[in-house]
Design an enzyme around this catalytic site. Structure first.
Site, mmCIF file in Angstrom:
data_model
loop_
_atom_site.group_PDB
_atom_site.id
_atom_site.type_symbol
_atom_site.label_atom_id
_atom_site.label_comp_id
_atom_site.label_asym_id
_atom_site.label_seq_id
_atom_site.Cartn_x
_atom_site.Cartn_y
_atom_site.Cartn_z
ATOM 1 N N GLU A 486 -20.279 20.335 18.098
ATOM 2 C CA GLU A 486 -21.393 21.230 18.361
ATOM 3 C C GLU A 486 -22.648 20.875 17.559
ATOM 4 O OE1 GLU A 486 -20.139 25.100 17.196
ATOM 5 O OE2 GLU A 486 -21.392 26.089 18.684
ATOM 6 N N HIS A 502 2.355 12.080 21.902
ATOM 7 C CA HIS A 502 2.437 12.296 23.354
ATOM 8 C C HIS A 502 1.163 11.844 24.065
ATOM 9 C CE1 HIS A 502 6.189 14.396 22.836
ATOM 10 N NE2 HIS A 502 5.625 15.118 21.881
HETATM 11 O O1 M6R Z 1 -20.383 35.966 20.359
HETATM 12 P P1 M6R Z 1 -19.027 35.431 20.671
HETATM 13 O O2 M6R Z 1 -18.136 35.387 19.473
HETATM 14 O O3 M6R Z 1 -18.374 36.136 21.818
HETATM 15 O O4 M6R Z 1 -19.288 33.940 21.113
HETATM 16 C C1 M6R Z 1 -18.257 33.146 21.603
HETATM 17 C C2 M6R Z 1 -18.649 31.706 21.668
HETATM 18 O O5 M6R Z 1 -19.744 31.526 22.511
HETATM 19 C C3 M6R Z 1 -19.018 31.146 20.289
HETATM 20 O O6 M6R Z 1 -17.990 31.327 19.368
HETATM 21 C C4 M6R Z 1 -19.336 29.638 20.399
HETATM 22 O O7 M6R Z 1 -18.208 28.927 20.758
HETATM 23 C C5 M6R Z 1 -19.917 29.139 19.098
HETATM 24 N N1 M6R Z 1 -21.163 28.485 19.330
HETATM 25 C C6 M6R Z 1 -19.033 28.173 18.395
HETATM 26 O O8 M6R Z 1 -19.561 27.777 17.180
#
Ligand code: M6R
Length: 606
Positions: A486, A502
């Site tokens: 990310e 695997h």
């Molecule tokens: O606000 P939320 O916790 O529901 O968001 C979920 C995902 O969009 C969020 O965790 C995303 O994967 C992050 N950018 C990861 O760092």
């Protein structure tokens, strides 16, 4: 995704809107723009800072709407930036959501001579409003007629160029909050821009339409009937986040790890009774006693926190748990019994997929619970009961402190459920005590961050990497790989260490490093074997291990040691070096750590 803000009042609208957009920028940063009554609109590609610069000479005005965009339909460009207006330059619209039937509506409007400028789905909205005005409807009626035509999700703020005071608002699937300040009224996608101004807020529900001026707001149904929605005091939790001494929010938020655990457990652990007190679950405590299966839903990092939760709850509460990516849950036909509960994990409380999973569960009549950070968010309000994280605002797009908090709260929840069942007093106390020791252990990891910085620099130029772990730390491998991907754009894959043979082992050579999470736990020896298998193929290894482990250094190229804790809580410690590792790589590469390309903090489209 996308953030909208509107303001009517006696302070300069331009400043209110641009400041508000900055607070909302984490929701999208492809372009931004505003429209101010009597003054017109300004748009700019990229960050809100560009808009601020471009609008330096624009007048303040008193009423306006603004938007920061995460592109869905159409590339990031000025033409595609909001506000969008109709061909008659009468209706101005900012929109968060997706008009799903826009193609069909666009074709119809084109046939009647309307010329579209942008590639967006949103532009059909002002064009439709103006087409109804042409047919003799007044602006308000034209707005309602348009809402009747569009399908999909929206948080909308709309202005009529012939009316300098009113802002028309509608909500369906995308959050909208009215903020009431001494100097006027706001409408915003979330309460982050309201923190400095509003003393109270009104949460709009799906289907609500509102008309806002500086002095009042009226809420209606789409049929035009008056609706009453109570005012709530602005939550003290909504402090506007500042970076302070840190270069990036991500770094600051990782450094808050210890405090986040303290905040999550504060007042909740009853050590003498070996139990926890979760006020938000009191109303459903009896129903929870009957539950024999929990489905945890979440997305991204929240989903991985759920996976850790599965291990903890099954081990300590003996309740069967399944964890599902929220966007999949609602498209399956899950077998739900009255003794099943759905637990949604979400930092923002606004993630569209998670919200839809909750709605689906509610339609099926099962108990819905939430672990949510943002107070008053849609998930917090739509679930039957829940637990707040109290982690404070998380601004970096990469979720770090929220993950730590989510796993901590899941551990508390496991004790809560466990003590309702057969968990012993001794076990309850032991987990409670270990949870209370975590903040100082996290601090000790953070104090050694320079070691991680050095290690990160040695890996920053690789193209790919694997992150592996077992049992409680398999989700941490997934989460660690997500963090690396990310923010540093390195291809990183998270794998269960036992799965290497695997398939993934085929990729290993001297150019393909692996990060192994191998604390001293019940799967330590298995992990060592997997590390050896990688070493035998010349793979470079960076291991996260437990302090005092004298063997691991011999089989790893680099090691970072974390303090010991009980196995179930190791994820809360092992994730911290991975967060820092990802951060330092990204920073060393000179990347925009807090706002990685193509992403937004709050994913409010499906
Ligand atoms: O606000 P939320 O916790 O529901 O968001 C979920 C995902 O969009 C969020 O965790 C995303 O994967 C992050 N950018 C990861 O760092």
């Amino acid at each position: 995704m996308c953030g909208i803000i509107a303001y009517a009042g006696t302070k300069g609208a331009k400043d209110m809107l641009i400041d508000g957009l900055e607070a909302l920028e984490y929701r999208g940063y492809d372009s931004s723009g505003f429209y101010i009554a009597k003054e017109g609109s300004v748009k700019s590609v990229g960050r809100v800072a560009n808009l601020r610069e471009k609008a330096v000479k624009a007048k303040q005005g008193s009423t306006g709407i603004a938007h920061t965009r995460w592109a869905t339909h159409g590339v990031p460009s000025e033409v595609n930036a909001h506000p969008h207006m109709g061909s008659q330059k009468r209706a101005y619209v900012v929109h968060n959501g997706i008009v799903e039937n826009y193609q069909e509506l666009k074709e119809g409007l084109k046939k009647s001579g309307v010329i579209f400028k942008s590639e967006t789905d949103t532009e059909v909205i002002p064009q439709l409003i103006e087409s109804y005005i042409e047919k003799g409807f007044d602006f308000h009626q034209a707005f309602l007629k348009t809402l009747g035509d569009i399908r999909g999700t929206y948080g909308l703020a709309v202005m009529d160029a012939f009316d300098n005071e009113k802002i028309y608002v509608a909500r369906m699937g995308s959050p909208l909050i009215i903020g009431i300040a001494d100097h006027g009224r706001f409408v915003a996608s979330d309460n982050s821009p309201l923190a400095r101004h509003a003393h109270s807020v009104v949460y709009l529900n799906d289907g609500d339409v509102a008309i806002i001026t500086g002095n009042e707001h009226e809420i209606f149904s789409q049929k035009g009937e008056r609706v009453l929605r109570g005012e709530e005091k602005m939550s003290a939790d909504v402090a506007r986040a500042e970076k302070g001494e840190y270069k990036h929010f991500m770094e600051k938020e990782i450094m808050e790890g210890a405090r986040v655990v303290e905040n999550a457990i504060r007042g909740r652990i009853e050590i003498d009774d070996g139990t926890v007190k979760l006020g938000g679950l009191e109303s459903v405590a009896d129903r929870l006693r009957e539950i024999d299966r929990i489905i945890i839903v979440g997305c991204g990092t929240a989903y991985y926190a759920g996976l850790v939760g599965e291990y903890i709850i099954e081990e300590y509460a003996g309740v069967s748990v399944e964890v599902e990516i929220a966007s999949e849950f609602r498209y399956r036909k899950p077998v739900l019994t009255p003794r099943t509960a759905l637990l949604a994990v979400s930092q923002s409380g606004e993630t569209a997929d998670t919200l839809e999973a909750i709605r689906e569960a509610k339609r099926k009549g099962i108990l819905t619970l939430g672990i949510v950070n943002v107070v008053g968010s849609s998930i917090a309000r739509e679930t039957d009961a829940g637990i707040y994280n109290h982690a404070g605002p998380e601004i970096g797009v990469a979720s770090t402190k929220a993950f730590i908090s989510q796993v901590t709260v899941l551990a508390l929840f496991a004790v809560f459920l466990g003590r309702q069942r057969s968990m012993s007093l001794v076990t309850g106390r032991r987990i409670g005590q270990e949870l209370m020791l975590l903040p100082q252990k996290i601090e000790s990891i953070l104090s050694k961050r320079d070691e991680l910085k050095k290690i990160a620099l040695a890996y920053k130029d690789v193209r790919d990497m694997l992150v592996i772990g077992r049992k409680y730390n398999m989700p941490i491998a997934y989460e660690g790989a997500l963090k690396v991907k990310e923010v540093s754009y390195i291809h990183a894959e998270g794998y269960g260490a036992g799965e290497m043979k695997h398939g993934p082992l085929a990729m290993i050579d001297e150019h393909f490093p692996t990060v192994a999470i191998a604390p001293k736990d019940s799967v330590y020896e298995k992990n060592i074997s997997n590390i050896q298998e990688i070493r035998a193929r010349k793979g470079k290894i960076f291991t996260i291990a437990t302090e005092g482990d004298s063997v691991i250094g011999e089989v790893s190229n680099d090691v970072f040691y974390i303090p010991h804790t009980i196995e179930a809580l190791t994820p809360i410690l092992s994730v911290v070096p991975l967060q820092l590792f990802a951060y330092y790589i990204a920073d060393a590469k000179g990347l925009d750590v807090d706002k990685p390309k193509n992403l937004a903090k709050s994913v409010t489209v499906e």
